[in-house]
Design a protein around this motif. Sequence first.
Motif, PDB file in Angstrom:
ATOM      1  N   THR A 260       4.089   0.911   8.603  1.00 23.64           N
ATOM      2  CA  THR A 260       4.476  -0.484   8.403  1.00 23.64           C
ATOM      3  C   THR A 260       4.784  -0.762   6.937  1.00 23.64           C
ATOM      4  N   VAL A 261       3.952  -0.249   6.042  1.00 23.61           N
ATOM      5  CA  VAL A 261       4.156  -0.468   4.608  1.00 23.61           C
ATOM      6  C   VAL A 261       5.481   0.137   4.156  1.00 23.61           C
ATOM      7  N   LYS A 264       8.374  -1.975   5.369  1.00 21.26           N
ATOM      8  CA  LYS A 264       8.462  -3.215   4.599  1.00 21.26           C
ATOM      9  C   LYS A 264       9.053  -2.964   3.216  1.00 21.26           C
ATOM     10  N   ARG A 265       8.844  -1.767   2.702  1.00 21.97           N
ATOM     11  CA  ARG A 265       9.406  -1.418   1.397  1.00 21.97           C
ATOM     12  C   ARG A 265      10.837  -0.905   1.497  1.00 21.97           C
ATOM     13  N   THR A 420       1.032  -0.986  -5.749  1.00 28.47           N
ATOM     14  CA  THR A 420       0.595  -1.348  -4.393  1.00 28.47           C
ATOM     15  C   THR A 420       0.266  -2.840  -4.284  1.00 28.47           C
ATOM     16  N   PRO A 421       1.223  -3.711  -4.583  1.00 40.94           N
ATOM     17  CA  PRO A 421       0.951  -5.147  -4.427  1.00 40.94           C
ATOM     18  C   PRO A 421       0.768  -5.558  -2.976  1.00 40.94           C
ATOM     19  N   ASP A 422       1.184  -4.686  -2.046  1.00 43.55           N
ATOM     20  CA  ASP A 422       1.096  -4.979  -0.611  1.00 43.55           C
ATOM     21  C   ASP A 422      -0.112  -4.312   0.029  1.00 43.55           C
ATOM     22  N   HIS A 424      -2.863  -5.490   0.977  1.00 39.82           N
ATOM     23  CA  HIS A 424      -3.396  -6.281   2.090  1.00 39.82           C
ATOM     24  C   HIS A 424      -2.699  -5.955   3.406  1.00 39.82           C
ATOM     25  N   LEU A 425      -1.422  -5.551   3.327  1.00 40.08           N
ATOM     26  CA  LEU A 425      -0.677  -5.212   4.535  1.00 40.08           C
ATOM     27  C   LEU A 425      -1.259  -3.978   5.213  1.00 40.08           C
TER      28      LEU A 425
END
Length: 447
Positions: A260-261, A264-265, A420-422, A424-425
Amino acid sequence: MADLGPLDSGFMELEDSDRHVSVGIGAVAIVAGSPPPRAELELELAKRLAVDGRLQQKVHRAPWDLAAPAWVTDPNFDLAHHLRWMALPAPGNEDALCELIAEVMEERLDRDHPLWQCVVVESLADDRWAMIVKVHHSMVDGVSGITLFERLCDDPVDRPDLAGPDDGAASTDWAGLLVKSLRLPVDAPRFVARTLSAVIPLAISAVLPASGSSLNGSIGRQRRYAVARASLPAVREIGAAFGTTVNDVVLAAVTAAFRTVLLKRGEEPTAGKLRILTPVSVRAATAKDILDNRVSAMLPLLPIESADPVEQLAMVHRRMAAHKASGEAAAANSLLAFARWLPFASIAWTVRLASRYPQRGIASLATNVPGPRRRLHLYGREVLEILAYAPIAMRVRTGIAILSYGDQLRFGITGDYDSTPDLHLLAERIEETVEELLQCARTNEMS
């Protein structure tokens, strides 16, 4: 004095080779109520340090690495060096706690003192407080670290019986030694061949670059931290329904989260893109409370190319079974045992050179540690949950420490702050995937 083993000292070399890295590992206890008064806590903690003399020892290094580093008693030990007291700003929510955990853990431990620290955190929401227990990785691995934490809690568990056998059992089996000596010319080449056949693929996997992704790359000094929660009975139910292990289910959830990450990227989650380091404990049950590192490793590829969680789980199960059958973990452990016979200087320089090599084959770390089964208490207050923290290094931008406590399963996720600002995802998708697999497992049982 006691020498550090090759893996213990290797973590120190790893930290020395990169100013951005702190290799402290941590356990974070979320505790009911308010902490005891500071003077009372200090007095009680001072008593509990007797659970292991290592807590009052620091590392002494020989000049020019002519000998292995050794643990020596700190003649100026002062508990004040190891205890900090902090508070969260209102409203004291989990986001603030995770930010504080990241800040505490990214700071290096002081080598002039014993390599551990306790941080008391006040003012958590819902009438709670926390204690962060931070220990240098050269001193503990995941299993010995969580055992140390458990022994620092109220009514510490009894030590396993480490007494030697009685006089009759302790007699030397000279006949057996003679037979082994006679077989050594035959068994030794077989052992070497078996070890090399397993460790060479492991080394190639670590050295050769995988398909490029944003999961691997340079890291800075700052960290992020996030938490995912699951029910251990639910994970066991999933494993039973699909004929897999708890660890397989955990890695399947991690697989789905990384897929998923990447999507999204804007990156394609292709096969061969995500190889992870999975530490494997080789610690005997009778050695749980010995403070050192007793781990080996495997380097599986996670099947992020699949979009179906059930298929991901089946693929993870097959791949992990193949890695276990290959003897990777045993071979790596044999090499560590062999390293104890080498001059320490050669080991130190090897680790330093390896840590400077820009590895591109490993994209993440996932370590699964069995935690306490019984409910714990700290200073008369119930420990509600325990979170684990795993450090990152060598271009690995995320690390996931999975820890059980009673019926809880917690994923402590560490990330490089800038890349890795995401984070939480990852946490959200892990929780969603476990729930999806549970529903599939129950549907599978009914069909």
